[in-house]
Design a protein around this motif. Structure first.
Motif, PDB file in Angstrom:
ATOM      1  N   GLY A 213       0.792  -1.224   0.000  1.00 27.50           N
ATOM      2  CA  GLY A 213       0.000   0.000   0.000  1.00 27.50           C
ATOM      3  C   GLY A 213       0.821   1.270   0.000  1.00 27.50           C
TER       4      GLY A 213
ATOM      5  N   GLY B  33       2.970   2.353  -2.244  1.00 24.20           N
ATOM      6  CA  GLY B  33       2.941   2.998  -3.557  1.00 24.20           C
ATOM      7  C   GLY B  33       1.686   3.822  -3.746  1.00 24.20           C
ATOM      8  N   LYS B  34       0.559   3.256  -3.345  1.00 22.37           N
ATOM      9  CA  LYS B  34      -0.715   3.975  -3.451  1.00 22.37           C
ATOM     10  C   LYS B  34      -0.702   5.225  -2.567  1.00 22.37           C
ATOM     11  N   GLU B  35      -0.142   5.100  -1.362  1.00 24.91           N
ATOM     12  CA  GLU B  35      -0.062   6.252  -0.465  1.00 24.91           C
ATOM     13  C   GLU B  35       0.879   7.312  -1.034  1.00 24.91           C
TER      14      GLU B  35
ATOM     15  N   LEU C 153       1.386   7.881  -4.209  1.00 26.01           N
ATOM     16  CA  LEU C 153       0.617   8.546  -5.268  1.00 26.01           C
ATOM     17  C   LEU C 153      -0.387   9.538  -4.678  1.00 26.01           C
ATOM     18  N   ARG C 154      -1.045   9.168  -3.599  1.00 26.87           N
ATOM     19  CA  ARG C 154      -2.016  10.061  -2.955  1.00 26.87           C
ATOM     20  C   ARG C 154      -1.334  11.332  -2.457  1.00 26.87           C
TER      21      ARG C 154
ATOM     22  N   GLU D 112      -0.313  13.517  -5.358  1.00 27.04           N
ATOM     23  CA  GLU D 112      -1.471  14.230  -5.890  1.00 27.04           C
ATOM     24  C   GLU D 112      -1.792  15.457  -5.042  1.00 27.04           C
TER      25      GLU D 112
ATOM     26  N   TYR E  39      -3.401  -1.293 -12.359  1.00 28.85           N
ATOM     27  CA  TYR E  39      -3.162  -0.570 -11.106  1.00 28.85           C
ATOM     28  C   TYR E  39      -3.319   0.933 -11.321  1.00 28.85           C
ATOM     29  N   TYR E  40      -2.638   1.458 -12.335  1.00 30.72           N
ATOM     30  CA  TYR E  40      -2.710   2.894 -12.596  1.00 30.72           C
ATOM     31  C   TYR E  40      -4.108   3.317 -13.051  1.00 30.72           C
TER      32      TYR E  40
ATOM     33  N   ARG F 178      -6.916   1.947 -12.109  1.00 36.74           N
ATOM     34  CA  ARG F 178      -7.751   1.977 -10.893  1.00 36.74           C
ATOM     35  C   ARG F 178      -7.537   3.269 -10.120  1.00 36.74           C
ATOM     36  N   TYR F 179      -6.354   3.819 -10.202  1.00 40.14           N
ATOM     37  CA  TYR F 179      -6.041   5.052  -9.496  1.00 40.14           C
ATOM     38  C   TYR F 179      -6.432   6.296 -10.294  1.00 40.14           C
TER      39      TYR F 179
ATOM     40  N   LYS G 228      -3.483  11.706 -14.898  1.00 44.77           N
ATOM     41  CA  LYS G 228      -4.669  11.762 -14.053  1.00 44.77           C
ATOM     42  C   LYS G 228      -5.066  13.236 -13.935  1.00 44.77           C
TER      43      LYS G 228
END
Length: 167
Positions: free
Chosen positions: A104, A106-108, A110-111, A114, A139-140, A142-143, A163
């Motif tokens: 998680g 990587g997702k964090e 990205l958040r 952003e 993955y990308y 979905r984000y 995005k």
């Protein structure tokens, strides 16, 4: 749940980012993903590259607050030659890597990136990824990253993704 700090990398952390890149490259071989391990990535982006990015203030880290452990990192740029002729205000993500034992992260990263882009007044968050990695593409997507073109660098053939950011 992890508590993270998002910040520019410190000088001593450039080597840790490169170590994570090497670790992920070996992992790609182990699980049969064709990406950094098939594009001469470690020679195109050697340790000196990460040291230079750190010195320029463009290498960012996501670290566990309590331990200081590097969970994810990437180079964040305000311009990118791969997006030729496009002058829309954007923040570009390169060399994104997450620690395998920090799911998680990587997702964090990205958040948090952003959020940073929005504070900077950017309209897009942009990156590129290898054309033939379906899992990474999903993955990308979905984000919220949408296909925006193609790019190439040496043996690397990539897809440009962006995005749109809500202001």
């Amino acid at each position: 749940m992890h508590d993270y700090e998002f910040r520019p990398c410190r000088p001593e952390e450039a080597a840790e980012v490169f170590r994570l890149i090497r670790e992920r490259t070996r992992w790609m071989d182990e699980v049969g993903i064709r990406q950094w391990n098939h594009t001469d990535y470690l020679n195109v982006f050697p340790l000196a590259y990460y040291e230079q990015q750190q010195a320029e203030g463009t290498l960012y880290a996501l670290c566990e607050t309590q331990t200081g452990k590097l969970a994810a990192a990437a180079v964040l740029l305000t311009e990118d030659e791969r997006w030729q002729g496009d002058t829309a205000p954007a923040l570009y993500i390169h060399n994104l890597v997450g620690a395998p034992d920090c799911p998680g992260a990587g997702k964090e990263f990205l958040r948090r990136t952003e959020e940073m882009a929005l504070r900077m007044g950017k309209r897009y968050l942009r990156l590129d990824s290898t054309r033939d990695n379906e899992a990474l593409t999903a993955y990308y997507e979905r984000y919220g990253f949408q296909h925006a073109g193609e790019c190439a660098l040496g043996a690397y053939e990539g897809t440009l993704r962006q995005k749109p950011l809500a202001s």
